[in-house]
Enzyme design. Sequence first.
Site, PDB file in Angstrom:
ATOM      1  N   LYS A   1       0.948  -1.056   0.175  1.00 35.93           N
ATOM      2  CA  LYS A   1      -0.100   0.016  -0.178  1.00 35.93           C
ATOM      3  C   LYS A   1       0.756   1.153  -0.526  1.00 35.93           C
ATOM      4  CE  LYS A   1      -3.856  -2.081   1.137  1.00 35.93           C
ATOM      5  NZ  LYS A   1      -4.276  -3.476   1.521  1.00 35.93           N
TER       6      LYS A   1
HETATM    7  C1  PLP Z   1      -4.387  -4.380   1.871  1.00 34.54           C
HETATM    8  C2  PLP Z   1      -3.956  -5.456   1.497  1.00 34.54           C
HETATM    9  C3  PLP Z   1      -4.592  -7.081   0.289  1.00 34.54           C
HETATM   10  C4  PLP Z   1      -5.830  -6.866  -0.036  1.00 34.54           C
HETATM   11  O1  PLP Z   1      -5.406  -5.630  -1.232  1.00 34.54           O
HETATM   12  P1  PLP Z   1      -7.051  -4.687  -2.088  1.00 34.54           P
HETATM   13  O2  PLP Z   1      -6.675  -3.706  -2.772  1.00 34.54           O
HETATM   14  O3  PLP Z   1      -7.657  -4.080  -0.772  1.00 34.54           O
HETATM   15  O4  PLP Z   1      -7.271  -6.249  -2.589  1.00 34.54           O
HETATM   16  C5  PLP Z   1      -3.583  -7.496   0.500  1.00 34.54           C
HETATM   17  N1  PLP Z   1      -2.334  -7.804   1.348  1.00 34.54           N
HETATM   18  C6  PLP Z   1      -1.972  -7.341   2.052  1.00 34.54           C
HETATM   19  C7  PLP Z   1      -1.210  -7.288   3.229  1.00 34.54           C
HETATM   20  C8  PLP Z   1      -2.624  -6.028   1.910  1.00 34.54           C
HETATM   21  O5  PLP Z   1      -2.686  -4.890   3.035  1.00 34.54           O
END
Ligand code: PLP
Length: 434
Positions: free
Chosen positions: A107
Site C-alpha cells: 500500500k
Molecule cells: C490491503 C491488503 C491486501 C488486499 O488488497 P486489496 O487492494 O484491498 O484487494 C492484501 N494484502 C495486504 C498485506 C494488504 O495490506
Amino acid sequence: MRFYSTKNKSKFYSLRDAVLQSMPEDRGLFMPESIPVLPEGFFRNIAGLNFQDIAYAIAKQFLAGDLPDSEIDRISREAVNFPVPLVRVTEGIYSLELFHGPTLAFKDVGARFMSRLMSYLNRGENQKLTILVATSGDTGSAVAHGFYNVDGIEVIILYPSGKVSMLQEKQLTTLGGNISAVEVDGTFDDCQRLVKDAFLDSDLKSAYRLCSANSINIARLIPQSFYYVEAYRQLEDRSLPLYFSVPSGNFGNLCAGLIASRMGLPVSKFIAANNQNDSVCRYLSSGEFNPMPTAQTISNAMDVGLPSNFERMMDLYGASHISMKNEIAGFSYDDIQTRQAMKQVYKQDGYVLDPHGAVAWLGLQDFLRQFSGQSNAVFLETAHPAKFIDVVEETLQFQLQIPDSLEKLKNKEKRAFLMQPDFLLFKDFLNSRI
Ligand SMILES: *Cc1c(COP(=O)(O)O)cnc(C)c1O
C-alpha cells in the site's frame, strides 16, 4: 484526463475533483474516461527502463494536461523510490515482493503517489484538507506515512479494534502530529461505512473539506498498475504466458492489474485469491454477487465482506459475468490451508510467506494444476512477514528477523480514540477534531 462515475457514464469530472472528492455524489466510483494503451515499442524495449521510468511513463498517460510534466515526473518517481524485486521461489513461480517500502506493505506505492498528488492539487487552499481513511491494517499506516507532517493536511484513521496485528496497530497509532487514530469497536466494514457516511453528510460536507484515502480513490489505483509492468520487465523470458495471483480484499490491487493489462501488458490470466471473505470468488463461479458479513482471518488485511472495487470490475467488464470469468479465475482458502501453504513453501523452497502471500500462492497452485507447459506464474507478496510476526512464528516455529523500522515501534506509546461504530459519535468526534 477526465473521469466518470461507475453509476453515470455521461457526466465527467476533472482529475482534481475525482481525487479530492474521492467518491462521486451518486455513490459510484470514479473511473478514467479511457484507459490509454502504451505504444507497442514500450513493451518491446522495456529491458532498457527501470521501475521509476515505468512509473513515470504510465502516470503521464493519466495526468498529462492536468499537471506539468516536471511534477508528474517527481510524483511518480518519489512514489516508487524502493524496489519491488521479482524473486524466484521455484521453477516458473515468482514472488513479487511489494513490501520494501517504508511501512512494509504494497500500500506504500498507492499511498505515496496519492499523498503527493493530493498535496499538489491542494496547493494554494486556505482551508485545511481532512483525509479520512478506514483501514483493515496496512492502508492506514501507508497513508499516514505519506502525509505525515504535510502542511494543511490532517489525517484521521479508523481501524477495527483487535483485528489488526500488534505491529500494524503501532504503525497506525504512534505517529502523532497531524495523524489521529480512531479505534472502532467493530469490523473493517463498520469503519468503511462511517467514512462513506461522513462523505454523504451535508453538515460535514459544508463545514469541512473532507477527502478519502481508501482504495476507492482513483489516485491510489493508478500507481498500483506500475508494479505489474515492473514485474514483467524483470522476467527472464517474457514470451511465456504470464499469470498474476493477487491476494484480494477490497480488490483495488486486482483492479490495478486489470488496468495494466488494458494498457497493453500481456497477461494471460489473473487469479483472484481470497480468504474466507470470498464474495467475488463466489460471483466468479455463480454469477451472483451476495456479499456476506466480514469474517476474521489470519490474513486480516483481506477481511472485507463487501469489496468496494467490485463496482469497478463490473464497470470494466460491462457487467458481463462471462467476460470477467475469461480473464479472472477465483479461488478461496481458509486459515488452515493458509498455514499449510506457509509451512510447505518454507520447507520445500526456504521461502517465508506472510499469510496474504500464502493465499495468493495457493491460488496460483490450484490454477496451474489445469495446465502443463511453461509459464511465468507470479504471486503478489503484499506484506513483509514480520508485520504478521505472531502468525508466522507460530506457524513456522522459528524466530523471524524483524526489520529495524518495526523493531523501533515496539516501545512507542499507542494513542487512539476508542469508539462504537455509530455515525453520530463519529460526527461529534470530527466536529471536535477539525
Ligand atoms: C490491503 C491488503 C491486501 C488486499 O488488497 P486489496 O487492494 O484491498 O484487494 C492484501 N494484502 C495486504 C498485506 C494488504 O495490506
